[in-house]
Design a protein around this motif. Structure first.
Motif, PDB file in Angstrom:
ATOM      1  N   THR A  29       4.938   9.497   7.292  1.00 14.46           N
ATOM      2  CA  THR A  29       3.744   9.240   5.790  1.00 14.46           C
ATOM      3  C   THR A  29       2.359   9.327   6.886  1.00 14.46           C
ATOM      4  O   THR A  29       0.954  10.339   5.887  1.00 14.46           O
ATOM      5  CB  THR A  29       3.364   8.115   5.799  1.00 14.46           C
ATOM      6  OG1 THR A  29       4.607   6.896   4.842  1.00 14.46           O
ATOM      7  CG2 THR A  29       2.434   6.973   4.765  1.00 14.46           C
ATOM      8  N   THR A  77      -4.934   2.933   2.757  1.00  8.85           N
ATOM      9  CA  THR A  77      -3.483   2.167   2.535  1.00  8.85           C
ATOM     10  C   THR A  77      -3.581   2.745   1.098  1.00  8.85           C
ATOM     11  O   THR A  77      -1.961   2.254   0.976  1.00  8.85           O
ATOM     12  CB  THR A  77      -4.002   1.000   1.789  1.00  8.85           C
ATOM     13  OG1 THR A  77      -4.420   0.234   3.254  1.00  8.85           O
ATOM     14  CG2 THR A  77      -2.589  -0.642   1.426  1.00  8.85           C
ATOM     15  N   ILE A  78      -4.006   3.094   0.013  1.00 10.54           N
ATOM     16  CA  ILE A  78      -4.472   3.592  -1.087  1.00 10.54           C
ATOM     17  C   ILE A  78      -3.115   5.113  -0.914  1.00 10.54           C
ATOM     18  O   ILE A  78      -2.304   5.447  -1.631  1.00 10.54           O
ATOM     19  CB  ILE A  78      -5.469   3.923  -2.553  1.00 10.54           C
ATOM     20  CG1 ILE A  78      -5.696   2.992  -2.771  1.00 10.54           C
ATOM     21  CG2 ILE A  78      -4.960   5.174  -3.313  1.00 10.54           C
ATOM     22  CD1 ILE A  78      -7.040   2.100  -2.677  1.00 10.54           C
ATOM     23  N   ARG A  80      -1.436   5.562   1.494  1.00  9.61           N
ATOM     24  CA  ARG A  80      -0.322   5.295   2.244  1.00  9.61           C
ATOM     25  C   ARG A  80       0.765   5.603   0.349  1.00  9.61           C
ATOM     26  O   ARG A  80       2.275   5.715   0.556  1.00  9.61           O
ATOM     27  CB  ARG A  80      -0.259   4.747   3.141  1.00  9.61           C
ATOM     28  CG  ARG A  80      -1.028   4.583   4.130  1.00  9.61           C
ATOM     29  CD  ARG A  80      -1.169   3.612   5.303  1.00  9.61           C
ATOM     30  NE  ARG A  80      -1.556   4.733   7.213  1.00  9.61           N
ATOM     31  CZ  ARG A  80      -2.283   3.773   7.215  1.00  9.61           C
ATOM     32  NH1 ARG A  80      -2.210   2.863   7.738  1.00  9.61           N
ATOM     33  NH2 ARG A  80      -2.540   4.327   8.961  1.00  9.61           N
ATOM     34  N   GLN A  81       0.280   4.496   0.016  1.00 12.28           N
ATOM     35  CA  GLN A  81       1.086   3.714  -1.477  1.00 12.28           C
ATOM     36  C   GLN A  81       1.391   5.273  -2.492  1.00 12.28           C
ATOM     37  O   GLN A  81       2.543   4.913  -2.224  1.00 12.28           O
ATOM     38  CB  GLN A  81       0.016   2.812  -2.500  1.00 12.28           C
ATOM     39  CG  GLN A  81       0.391   1.993  -1.505  1.00 12.28           C
ATOM     40  CD  GLN A  81      -1.110   0.647  -1.986  1.00 12.28           C
ATOM     41  OE1 GLN A  81      -1.876   0.862  -3.234  1.00 12.28           O
ATOM     42  NE2 GLN A  81      -1.011  -0.553  -1.833  1.00 12.28           N
ATOM     43  N   ASN A  84       4.321   7.531  -0.597  1.00 11.00           N
ATOM     44  CA  ASN A  84       5.010   6.688  -0.677  1.00 11.00           C
ATOM     45  C   ASN A  84       6.248   6.191  -2.024  1.00 11.00           C
ATOM     46  O   ASN A  84       7.021   5.302  -1.982  1.00 11.00           O
ATOM     47  CB  ASN A  84       5.272   5.094   0.439  1.00 11.00           C
ATOM     48  CG  ASN A  84       4.660   5.383   1.934  1.00 11.00           C
ATOM     49  OD1 ASN A  84       5.069   7.219   1.939  1.00 11.00           O
ATOM     50  ND2 ASN A  84       4.684   5.023   2.610  1.00 11.00           N
ATOM     51  N   CYS A  85       4.859   6.691  -2.803  1.00 12.98           N
ATOM     52  CA  CYS A  85       5.478   6.289  -4.088  1.00 12.98           C
ATOM     53  C   CYS A  85       5.256   4.439  -4.279  1.00 12.98           C
ATOM     54  O   CYS A  85       6.454   4.489  -5.115  1.00 12.98           O
ATOM     55  CB  CYS A  85       6.907   6.620  -4.916  1.00 12.98           C
ATOM     56  SG  CYS A  85       6.740   8.682  -4.088  1.00 12.98           S
ATOM     57  N   GLU A  86       4.819   4.356  -4.053  1.00 12.67           N
ATOM     58  CA  GLU A  86       5.147   2.462  -4.242  1.00 12.67           C
ATOM     59  C   GLU A  86       4.155   2.330  -4.742  1.00 12.67           C
ATOM     60  O   GLU A  86       3.529   3.368  -5.950  1.00 12.67           O
ATOM     61  CB  GLU A  86       4.187   1.902  -2.818  1.00 12.67           C
ATOM     62  CG  GLU A  86       5.057   2.085  -1.446  1.00 12.67           C
ATOM     63  CD  GLU A  86       3.918   1.598  -0.320  1.00 12.67           C
ATOM     64  OE1 GLU A  86       2.952   0.842  -0.441  1.00 12.67           O
ATOM     65  OE2 GLU A  86       4.055   1.670   0.734  1.00 12.67           O
ATOM     66  N   ASP A  87       4.931   1.600  -5.990  1.00  4.33           N
ATOM     67  CA  ASP A  87       3.934   0.588  -6.959  1.00  4.33           C
ATOM     68  C   ASP A  87       2.581  -0.115  -6.862  1.00  4.33           C
ATOM     69  O   ASP A  87       2.862  -1.364  -6.459  1.00  4.33           O
ATOM     70  CB  ASP A  87       4.882  -0.364  -7.706  1.00  4.33           C
ATOM     71  CG  ASP A  87       4.253  -1.149  -9.477  1.00  4.33           C
ATOM     72  OD1 ASP A  87       3.248  -0.626  -9.604  1.00  4.33           O
ATOM     73  OD2 ASP A  87       4.849  -1.984 -10.243  1.00  4.33           O
ATOM     74  N   SER A  88       1.851   0.280  -7.144  1.00  9.09           N
ATOM     75  CA  SER A  88       0.508  -0.082  -7.122  1.00  9.09           C
ATOM     76  C   SER A  88      -0.629   0.254  -8.340  1.00  9.09           C
ATOM     77  O   SER A  88      -0.453   1.651  -8.959  1.00  9.09           O
ATOM     78  CB  SER A  88      -0.478  -0.149  -5.824  1.00  9.09           C
ATOM     79  OG  SER A  88      -0.870   1.240  -5.193  1.00  9.09           O
ATOM     80  N   SER A  91      -1.665   3.937  -7.374  1.00  9.48           N
ATOM     81  CA  SER A  91      -0.722   5.291  -7.261  1.00  9.48           C
ATOM     82  C   SER A  91       0.360   5.070  -8.303  1.00  9.48           C
ATOM     83  O   SER A  91       0.315   5.907  -8.860  1.00  9.48           O
ATOM     84  CB  SER A  91       1.001   4.255  -6.562  1.00  9.48           C
ATOM     85  OG  SER A  91       1.819   5.234  -5.870  1.00  9.48           O
ATOM     86  N   TYR A 158       3.155   6.558  -8.319  1.00  7.74           N
ATOM     87  CA  TYR A 158       4.419   5.520  -9.089  1.00  7.74           C
ATOM     88  C   TYR A 158       4.638   6.104 -10.272  1.00  7.74           C
ATOM     89  O   TYR A 158       3.479   6.366 -10.857  1.00  7.74           O
ATOM     90  CB  TYR A 158       4.344   4.396  -8.561  1.00  7.74           C
ATOM     91  CG  TYR A 158       5.292   3.306  -9.364  1.00  7.74           C
ATOM     92  CD1 TYR A 158       6.128   3.268  -8.453  1.00  7.74           C
ATOM     93  CD2 TYR A 158       4.823   2.706 -10.147  1.00  7.74           C
ATOM     94  CE1 TYR A 158       7.706   2.326  -9.157  1.00  7.74           C
ATOM     95  CE2 TYR A 158       5.792   2.515 -11.124  1.00  7.74           C
ATOM     96  CZ  TYR A 158       6.992   2.123 -10.473  1.00  7.74           C
ATOM     97  OH  TYR A 158       8.260   0.972 -11.221  1.00  7.74           O
TER      98      TYR A 158
END
Length: 176
Positions: A29, A77-78, A80-81, A84-88, A91, A158
């Motif tokens: 990442t 952090t954003i 990285r989210q 990484n296709c994180e749910d936020s 994202s 995401y």
């Protein structure tokens, strides 16, 4: 979940550009974030003009406005989210955009890096893998560079929106 794009249909169609995308996908990442920084640092004048001209910045207010008011740690952090296709929330906002607007987000962040956007640490050192990947994208023609960048940014963020199934997949024809 994945970004807004169907990962099985890559936009970078040549073997050469696919290899660049595949090499990027193997980075961790933070290396991916650093790679973006170096791409914009080395090639920003050639790669970025296409994004703002074809994008609609008013579609990304949370990413081009609110984001700039956050702390460096929150911004990192954003990022990285998104990578990484994180749910936020951020994202999802990113994943809802088309590739040209996603490119615009990275461009705007690159321009503001070190000022309003978290900067790369002063002591960051690239790896041979990253240097090789930077050389590969620099060696591509402009259209190929844009294809690689659109593919990479389109695979981030995401979205729970699913692609519409094709007639071949469903076996049904559209009705009037």
């Amino acid at each position: 979940m994945t970004a807004s794009q169907n990962h099985s249909v890559p936009q970078a169609l040549t073997n050469e550009t696919q290899k660049v995308v595949e090499a990027f996908n193997k980075l961790d990442t933070d290396a991916k974030l650093a790679w973006f920084y170096f791409v914009y640092e080395k090639m920003g004048d050639s790669i970025t003009p296409a994004a703002p001209a074809a994008a609609e910045p008013n579609l990304a207010p949370i990413l081009l406005g609110d984001y700039l008011d956050l702390s460096d740690e929150e911004q990192l952090t954003i990022m990285r989210q998104i990578v990484n296709c994180e749910d936020s929330d951020y994202s999802r906002a990113y994943g809802a955009l088309k590739e040209n607007n996603q490119l615009l987000v990275w461009y705007a962040w690159a321009v503001a890096m070190g000022d309003k956007v978290v900067d790369l640490p002063d002591n960051y050192e690239t790896t041979d893998t990253m240097d090789n990947l930077l050389s590969q994208i620099e060696g591509l023609e402009f259209e190929q560079q844009m294809s690689v960048m659109r593919t990479i940014v389109g695979n981030m963020g995401y979205s729970d929106v699913k692609p519409v199934e094709t007639q071949a997949q469903t076996g049904k024809t559209p009705s009037l």
